[in-house]
Design a protein around this motif. Structure first.
Motif, PDB file in Angstrom:
ATOM      1  N   THR A  34      16.333 -14.736  -6.891  1.00 47.08           N
ATOM      2  CA  THR A  34      17.109 -15.509  -6.394  1.00 47.08           C
ATOM      3  C   THR A  34      16.553 -15.990  -4.915  1.00 47.08           C
ATOM      4  O   THR A  34      15.547 -15.470  -4.447  1.00 47.08           O
ATOM      5  N   PRO A  35      17.219 -16.856  -4.422  1.00 43.15           N
ATOM      6  CA  PRO A  35      16.786 -17.391  -3.165  1.00 43.15           C
ATOM      7  C   PRO A  35      17.039 -16.333  -1.939  1.00 43.15           C
ATOM      8  O   PRO A  35      16.288 -16.447  -0.826  1.00 43.15           O
ATOM      9  N   HIS A  36      17.554 -15.281  -2.159  1.00 38.92           N
ATOM     10  CA  HIS A  36      17.876 -14.150  -1.559  1.00 38.92           C
ATOM     11  C   HIS A  36      17.202 -12.777  -1.752  1.00 38.92           C
ATOM     12  O   HIS A  36      17.418 -11.744  -1.830  1.00 38.92           O
ATOM     13  N   GLY A  37      15.929 -12.882  -2.631  1.00 36.76           N
ATOM     14  CA  GLY A  37      15.323 -12.019  -3.372  1.00 36.76           C
ATOM     15  C   GLY A  37      15.648 -11.631  -4.604  1.00 36.76           C
ATOM     16  O   GLY A  37      16.559 -12.037  -5.199  1.00 36.76           O
ATOM     17  N   PRO A  38      14.928 -10.667  -5.390  1.00 34.95           N
ATOM     18  CA  PRO A  38      15.176 -10.092  -6.580  1.00 34.95           C
ATOM     19  C   PRO A  38      16.700  -9.636  -6.647  1.00 34.95           C
ATOM     20  O   PRO A  38      16.991  -8.730  -5.761  1.00 34.95           O
ATOM     21  N   SER A  39      17.253  -9.954  -7.650  1.00 34.24           N
ATOM     22  CA  SER A  39      18.786  -9.317  -7.824  1.00 34.24           C
ATOM     23  C   SER A  39      18.733  -7.764  -8.046  1.00 34.24           C
ATOM     24  O   SER A  39      17.714  -7.250  -8.212  1.00 34.24           O
ATOM     25  N   GLU A  40      19.707  -7.051  -7.873  1.00 31.01           N
ATOM     26  CA  GLU A  40      19.930  -5.749  -8.216  1.00 31.01           C
ATOM     27  C   GLU A  40      19.578  -5.399  -9.550  1.00 31.01           C
ATOM     28  O   GLU A  40      18.801  -4.253  -9.925  1.00 31.01           O
ATOM     29  N   GLU A  41      19.977  -6.004 -10.357  1.00 31.27           N
ATOM     30  CA  GLU A  41      19.491  -5.885 -11.998  1.00 31.27           C
ATOM     31  C   GLU A  41      18.081  -5.936 -11.897  1.00 31.27           C
ATOM     32  O   GLU A  41      17.715  -5.174 -12.625  1.00 31.27           O
ATOM     33  N   LEU A  42      17.430  -7.055 -11.363  1.00 29.89           N
ATOM     34  CA  LEU A  42      16.053  -7.189 -11.760  1.00 29.89           C
ATOM     35  C   LEU A  42      15.304  -5.962 -10.938  1.00 29.89           C
ATOM     36  O   LEU A  42      14.314  -5.409 -11.518  1.00 29.89           O
ATOM     37  N   TRP A 163      21.339  -8.853  13.542  1.00 35.24           N
ATOM     38  CA  TRP A 163      20.964  -9.849  12.628  1.00 35.24           C
ATOM     39  C   TRP A 163      19.871  -9.881  12.249  1.00 35.24           C
ATOM     40  O   TRP A 163      18.885  -9.010  12.707  1.00 35.24           O
ATOM     41  N   PHE A 164      19.064 -10.633  11.209  1.00 37.97           N
ATOM     42  CA  PHE A 164      17.791 -10.618  10.357  1.00 37.97           C
ATOM     43  C   PHE A 164      17.633  -9.208   9.839  1.00 37.97           C
ATOM     44  O   PHE A 164      16.512  -8.647  10.025  1.00 37.97           O
ATOM     45  N   ILE A 165      18.871  -8.365   9.571  1.00 35.38           N
ATOM     46  CA  ILE A 165      18.815  -7.121   8.808  1.00 35.38           C
ATOM     47  C   ILE A 165      18.360  -7.173   7.268  1.00 35.38           C
ATOM     48  O   ILE A 165      19.187  -7.598   6.648  1.00 35.38           O
ATOM     49  N   THR A 166      17.079  -6.894   7.152  1.00 33.62           N
ATOM     50  CA  THR A 166      16.429  -7.205   5.823  1.00 33.62           C
ATOM     51  C   THR A 166      17.282  -6.253   4.748  1.00 33.62           C
ATOM     52  O   THR A 166      17.270  -4.885   5.169  1.00 33.62           O
ATOM     53  N   THR A 202      24.941 -13.698   4.715  1.00 28.04           N
ATOM     54  CA  THR A 202      23.407 -13.616   4.526  1.00 28.04           C
ATOM     55  C   THR A 202      22.814 -14.699   5.025  1.00 28.04           C
ATOM     56  O   THR A 202      23.044 -16.027   4.671  1.00 28.04           O
ATOM     57  N   MET A 203      21.684 -14.763   5.705  1.00 29.25           N
ATOM     58  CA  MET A 203      20.918 -15.833   6.489  1.00 29.25           C
ATOM     59  C   MET A 203      20.026 -16.421   5.333  1.00 29.25           C
ATOM     60  O   MET A 203      19.249 -15.862   4.624  1.00 29.25           O
ATOM     61  N   ASP A 204      20.148 -17.765   5.303  1.00 22.97           N
ATOM     62  CA  ASP A 204      18.855 -18.382   4.757  1.00 22.97           C
ATOM     63  C   ASP A 204      17.506 -18.169   5.263  1.00 22.97           C
ATOM     64  O   ASP A 204      17.425 -18.391   6.603  1.00 22.97           O
ATOM     65  N   ALA A 205      16.534 -18.069   4.445  1.00 23.05           N
ATOM     66  CA  ALA A 205      15.062 -17.787   5.151  1.00 23.05           C
ATOM     67  C   ALA A 205      14.065 -18.304   4.299  1.00 23.05           C
ATOM     68  O   ALA A 205      14.430 -18.701   3.131  1.00 23.05           O
ATOM     69  N   GLY A 215      20.379 -10.401   6.481  1.00 26.36           N
ATOM     70  CA  GLY A 215      22.042 -10.183   6.900  1.00 26.36           C
ATOM     71  C   GLY A 215      22.431 -10.235   8.282  1.00 26.36           C
ATOM     72  O   GLY A 215      21.347  -9.745   9.032  1.00 26.36           O
ATOM     73  N   VAL A 216      23.738 -10.627   8.416  1.00 23.66           N
ATOM     74  CA  VAL A 216      24.129 -10.554   9.955  1.00 23.66           C
ATOM     75  C   VAL A 216      25.176  -9.427   9.646  1.00 23.66           C
ATOM     76  O   VAL A 216      26.079  -9.512   8.674  1.00 23.66           O
ATOM     77  N   LEU A 217      25.295  -8.313  10.577  1.00 27.52           N
ATOM     78  CA  LEU A 217      26.044  -7.262  10.492  1.00 27.52           C
ATOM     79  C   LEU A 217      26.736  -7.036  11.732  1.00 27.52           C
ATOM     80  O   LEU A 217      26.321  -7.393  12.965  1.00 27.52           O
ATOM     81  N   ARG A 218      28.105  -6.452  11.629  1.00 28.35           N
ATOM     82  CA  ARG A 218      28.716  -6.355  12.733  1.00 28.35           C
ATOM     83  C   ARG A 218      29.496  -5.066  12.769  1.00 28.35           C
ATOM     84  O   ARG A 218      30.245  -4.586  11.573  1.00 28.35           O
TER      85      ARG A 218
END
Length: 389
Positions: A34-42, A163-166, A202-205, A215-218
């Motif tokens: 995906t655009p945000h890395g491999p899915s959990e299933e993959l 933020w930028f929390i991989t 989730t940030m676009d990168a 991600g951005v976390l609070r």
């Protein structure tokens, strides 16, 4: 330093190389990418393959279920894993989990290891590391921490934004870096399913290789019991160095594999593609780029091996890992950039994986400290009389 690989390490290298070629590269265009890395299933499928092959989490201690590789041994295996964009995910050696595993093996309590570390090593869970903050908070300078932890009875109450929390999206637990009332820093462990932890977005990168993206976390009055302090109160900055020096180097190892892959694809193309009456590789301009690639790859590899060797001797390696981070990130970037140029149209499209490597690689010059920050740090140490090993 002996540059010869032992028989056992050579066998492990060949095993990792064959595994990546046969089992992982064929999945690079899977629908789970995906655009945000491999899915959990993959990710689960990839991890299962590495587990079956006996290659899962090789850097973890044997007590935790890993292979107990030293730093030099990691350099060999991690480069092989990096040859595929999915390889580090499959072997469970991708950031931030790789660095978190190293840190927790060093400083976590036995109870914390059984609760959080062992499932991570076994590939059943993911983690994230929450240090970076929006301005005016901590970035390349961790001393600018704005997230706070205040003692309240037997708990610490944490508030702040990261933020930028991989890997934040979907992580099972988080290591939080927070500022104490006396200005020191402490690391805390927390499950991610707490209602006081908000995954804002989730940030676009540029990169698409990390499961969960960035991600951005609070943290909204997150209560963490004193038993979930990682290590000791007030030693967060010290522990950050325990984590960051080896983690900088493992980035270099993994991306070296990516750069080598891009070079191999460009070299194969230059050997067969004809232009202006001769093979592309016979043109001096292209052959010079291929030669420069080979020099940059070897330069990066030697920096990695030397720094890994120092770490194996018990040296802190902060100076050397900073130096390697700059040299490797820039050399490996040049290799991929030249490979795109040699491939022409195929280098900027999805016809090969080089375009994806190009996008992923650009971020490496920023992650774990931009080149400029490392150069500034190295220069200060040199002026102060620090002599590198």
């Amino acid at each position: 330093m002996d540059f010869a690989l032992s028989r056992e390490l050579s066998t492990l290298q060949k095993k990792a190389r064959a595994f990546i070629q046969a089992e992982i590269i064929p999945l690079e265009n899977d629908v789970g990418q995906t655009p945000h890395g491999p899915s959990e299933e993959l990710r689960s499928r990839l991890v299962a393959k590495a587990r079956d092959a006996g290659l899962l989490t090789p850097h973890a201690s044997k007590e935790m279920g890993g292979l107990g590789l030293c730093h030099v041994e990691k350099a060999i295996v991690f480069e092989e894993a990096g040859y595929s964009t999915l390889g580090p995910t499959a072997l469970n050696i991708h950031a931030p989990d790789e660095g978190n595993i190293h840190l927790m093996e060093e400083v976590a309590s036995e109870e914390q290891k059984e609760r959080w570390l062992r499932p991570l090593v076994e590939g059943h869970t993911r983690s994230c590391f929450a240090m970076t903050e929006p301005s005016p908070g901590a970035g390349a300078d961790p001393s600018m921490l704005q997230t706070t932890a205040v003692r309240d009875g037997d708990d610490y109450v944490i508030n702040g934004t990261k933020w930028f929390i991989t890997g934040a999206n979907g992580a099972s637990f988080v290591i939080i870096m927070a500022k104490m009332e006396d200005g020191s820093a402490t690391m805390f462990l927390s499950d991610m399913d707490r209602p006081e932890i908000e995954v804002v977005r989730t940030m676009d990168a540029l990169d698409t290789c990390f499961t969960g993206g960035h991600g951005v976390l609070r943290f909204n009055n997150l209560r963490v019991p004193a038993t979930d302090v990682l290590g000791e109160i007030g030693k967060g900055f010290r522990y950050a160095q325990v984590r960051l020096a080896p983690a900088r180097l493992t980035h270099c190892m993994r991306w070296l594999g990516q750069a080598r892959r891009a070079h191999d694809i460009a070299l194969a193309y230059a050997r067969k593609r004809e232009a202006f009456g001769q093979k592309l590789g016979d043109h001096q301009g292209v052959s010079f780029m291929l030669a420069d690639n080979e020099m940059d790859l070897q330069t990066a590899r030697l920096h990695i091996w030397h720094t890994a060797w120092l770490l194996d001797q018990g040296e802190r390696g902060n100076f050397e890992s900073s130096r390697a981070k700059v040299v490797c990130s820039e050399a490996e970037w040049r290799v991929v950039d030249r490979s795109v140029q040699i491939l022409g149209g195929q280098g900027v499209t999805g016809e090969t994986i080089v375009a994806r490597i190009f996008a992923d690689m650009r971020s490496f010059r920023i992650y774990d400290g931009p080149s400029e920050v490392h150069r500034f740090s190295l220069g200060k140490k040199l002026v102060a009389g620090r002599t590198p090993k």
